[in-house]
Design an enzyme around this catalytic site. Structure first.
Site, PDB file in Angstrom:
ATOM      1  N   HIS A   1     -10.583   1.943   4.432  1.00 24.42           N
ATOM      2  CA  HIS A   1     -11.093   2.805   3.356  1.00 24.42           C
ATOM      3  C   HIS A   1     -12.504   3.298   3.704  1.00 24.42           C
ATOM      4  O   HIS A   1     -12.843   4.460   3.488  1.00 24.42           O
ATOM      5  CB  HIS A   1     -11.207   2.031   2.036  1.00 24.42           C
ATOM      6  CG  HIS A   1      -9.912   1.615   1.421  1.00 24.42           C
ATOM      7  ND1 HIS A   1      -9.668   0.320   1.053  1.00 24.42           N
ATOM      8  CD2 HIS A   1      -8.802   2.325   1.069  1.00 24.42           C
ATOM      9  CE1 HIS A   1      -8.462   0.241   0.494  1.00 24.42           C
ATOM     10  NE2 HIS A   1      -7.912   1.437   0.499  1.00 24.42           N
TER      11      HIS A   1
ATOM     12  N   LYS B   1      -1.176  -2.658 -13.819  1.00 28.28           N
ATOM     13  CA  LYS B   1      -0.902  -2.618 -12.387  1.00 28.28           C
ATOM     14  C   LYS B   1      -1.251  -3.991 -11.815  1.00 28.28           C
ATOM     15  O   LYS B   1      -2.300  -4.546 -12.130  1.00 28.28           O
ATOM     16  CB  LYS B   1      -1.749  -1.516 -11.727  1.00 28.28           C
ATOM     17  CG  LYS B   1      -1.152  -1.061 -10.415  1.00 28.28           C
ATOM     18  CD  LYS B   1      -1.817   0.182  -9.869  1.00 28.28           C
ATOM     19  CE  LYS B   1      -1.251   0.435  -8.466  1.00 28.28           C
ATOM     20  NZ  LYS B   1      -1.817   1.528  -7.774  1.00 28.28           N
TER      21      LYS B   1
ATOM     22  N   ARG C   1      -2.191   6.995   7.105  1.00 31.76           N
ATOM     23  CA  ARG C   1      -1.812   6.132   8.221  1.00 31.76           C
ATOM     24  C   ARG C   1      -0.517   6.649   8.810  1.00 31.76           C
ATOM     25  O   ARG C   1       0.163   7.468   8.199  1.00 31.76           O
ATOM     26  CB  ARG C   1      -1.666   4.683   7.733  1.00 31.76           C
ATOM     27  CG  ARG C   1      -3.024   4.014   7.520  1.00 31.76           C
ATOM     28  CD  ARG C   1      -2.929   2.861   6.578  1.00 31.76           C
ATOM     29  NE  ARG C   1      -2.526   3.334   5.257  1.00 31.76           N
ATOM     30  CZ  ARG C   1      -2.419   2.573   4.178  1.00 31.76           C
ATOM     31  NH1 ARG C   1      -2.694   1.293   4.269  1.00 31.76           N
ATOM     32  NH2 ARG C   1      -2.050   3.081   3.017  1.00 31.76           N
TER      33      ARG C   1
ATOM     34  N   SER D   1      -4.552  -2.890   1.949  1.00 30.27           N
ATOM     35  CA  SER D   1      -5.075  -3.962   1.094  1.00 30.27           C
ATOM     36  C   SER D   1      -3.996  -5.013   0.863  1.00 30.27           C
ATOM     37  O   SER D   1      -4.279  -6.206   0.811  1.00 30.27           O
ATOM     38  CB  SER D   1      -5.551  -3.402  -0.246  1.00 30.27           C
ATOM     39  OG  SER D   1      -6.629  -2.525  -0.046  1.00 30.27           O
TER      40      SER D   1
HETATM   41  P1  ADP Z   1      -3.387   3.646  -3.647  1.00 31.69           P
HETATM   42  O1  ADP Z   1      -2.931   2.653  -4.655  1.00 31.69           O
HETATM   43  O2  ADP Z   1      -3.750   4.975  -4.220  1.00 31.69           O
HETATM   44  O3  ADP Z   1      -2.500   3.777  -2.416  1.00 31.69           O
HETATM   45  P2  ADP Z   1      -5.255   2.333  -1.867  1.00 31.69           P
HETATM   46  O4  ADP Z   1      -6.507   1.629  -2.227  1.00 31.69           O
HETATM   47  O5  ADP Z   1      -4.167   1.530  -1.240  1.00 31.69           O
HETATM   48  O6  ADP Z   1      -4.789   3.050  -3.180  1.00 31.69           O
HETATM   49  O7  ADP Z   1      -5.571   3.528  -0.880  1.00 31.69           O
HETATM   50  C1  ADP Z   1      -6.441   4.572  -1.238  1.00 31.69           C
HETATM   51  C2  ADP Z   1      -6.404   5.643  -0.164  1.00 31.69           C
HETATM   52  O8  ADP Z   1      -6.898   5.115   1.073  1.00 31.69           O
HETATM   53  C3  ADP Z   1      -4.998   6.176   0.160  1.00 31.69           C
HETATM   54  O9  ADP Z   1      -5.116   7.536   0.499  1.00 31.69           O
HETATM   55  C4  ADP Z   1      -4.593   5.380   1.372  1.00 31.69           C
HETATM   56  O10 ADP Z   1      -3.640   6.070   2.150  1.00 31.69           O
HETATM   57  C5  ADP Z   1      -5.934   5.274   2.096  1.00 31.69           C
HETATM   58  N1  ADP Z   1      -5.991   4.133   2.996  1.00 31.69           N
HETATM   59  C6  ADP Z   1      -5.726   2.842   2.721  1.00 31.69           C
HETATM   60  N2  ADP Z   1      -5.879   2.064   3.811  1.00 31.69           N
HETATM   61  C7  ADP Z   1      -6.253   2.902   4.827  1.00 31.69           C
HETATM   62  C8  ADP Z   1      -6.524   2.728   6.220  1.00 31.69           C
HETATM   63  N3  ADP Z   1      -6.427   1.546   6.801  1.00 31.69           N
HETATM   64  N4  ADP Z   1      -6.892   3.817   6.929  1.00 31.69           N
HETATM   65  C9  ADP Z   1      -6.952   5.026   6.337  1.00 31.69           C
HETATM   66  N5  ADP Z   1      -6.690   5.267   5.041  1.00 31.69           N
HETATM   67  C10 ADP Z   1      -6.334   4.224   4.293  1.00 31.69           C
END
Ligand code: ADP
Length: 159
Positions: free
Chosen positions: A17, A41, A90, A128
């Site tokens: 992130h 959630k 990703r 995550s």
């Molecule tokens: P959501 O519940 O909206 O998927 P996340 O916190 O999992 O929330 O992810 C938020 C954003 O960050 C999304 O666009 C996700 O694709 C991106 N993201 C999560 N992990 C990574 C990573 N390792 N590299 C790049 N982008 C990521």
């Protein structure tokens, strides 16, 4: 002035992130990390904890702010006067999900643009949920998150 939002659960914020946030901070005047505040959630951390961890993680990025939001992402974008949504992509499953969401958001708020940044190679497989699973099973996650997040994860899991 171009304002972008970067919405997500951030449960917790990872180096993947942060990579996206750091790179988009260079593209826009202001970046607002929007932390979903969604009751129901199933998340490990509370909204307050996720916000605090994200705020601490971006302390070195002066144009980046962290705000909670509930409801539609497009409503949050309107509220903070953002013209752009940033998301990270990703290699595997993200594209289809983002495409569907982008189509819906475009219908709801046509002027809002989506900018997807490709994840850096070292974070392609970092999510995550996988992180929490690895931490829960005693794996070393220190290279995948900021130090304060690793500490928070260990404390949470120990309870
Ligand atoms: P959501 O519940 O909206 O998927 P996340 O916190 O999992 O929330 O992810 C938020 C954003 O960050 C999304 O666009 C996700 O694709 C991106 N993201 C999560 N992990 C990574 C990573 N390792 N590299 C790049 N982008 C990521």
């Amino acid at each position: 002035m171009t304002i972008a939002i970067y919405p997500g659960s951030f449960d917790p914020i990872t180096n993947g992130h942060l990579d996206i946030a750091t790179r988009s901070a260079k593209l826009f005047d202001k970046l607002i990390i929007g932390v979903y505040d969604v009751p129901g959630k199933r998340l490990l951390f509370t909204t307050a904890e996720r916000i605090e961890m994200a705020r601490q993680a971006v302390i070195g990025l002066p144009s980046v702010e962290v705000e909670p939001f509930a409801g539609l992402t497009v409503s949050f974008a309107k509220k903070v006067k953002a013209q752009v949504i940033v998301r990270g992509l990703r290699m595997s499953a993200d594209f289809e999900k983002e495409f569907d969401m982008a189509m819906m958001n475009k219908r709801l708020f046509p002027e809002l643009e989506l900018v997807c940044l490709m994840s850096s190679l070292e974070y392609q497989f970092l999510s995550s949920s996988l992180l929490k699973e690895a931490a829960n099973l005693g794996g070393n996650i220190d290279d995948l998150v900021p130090k304060h997040v690793a500490v928070a994860l260990k404390n949470k899991i120990r309870r």
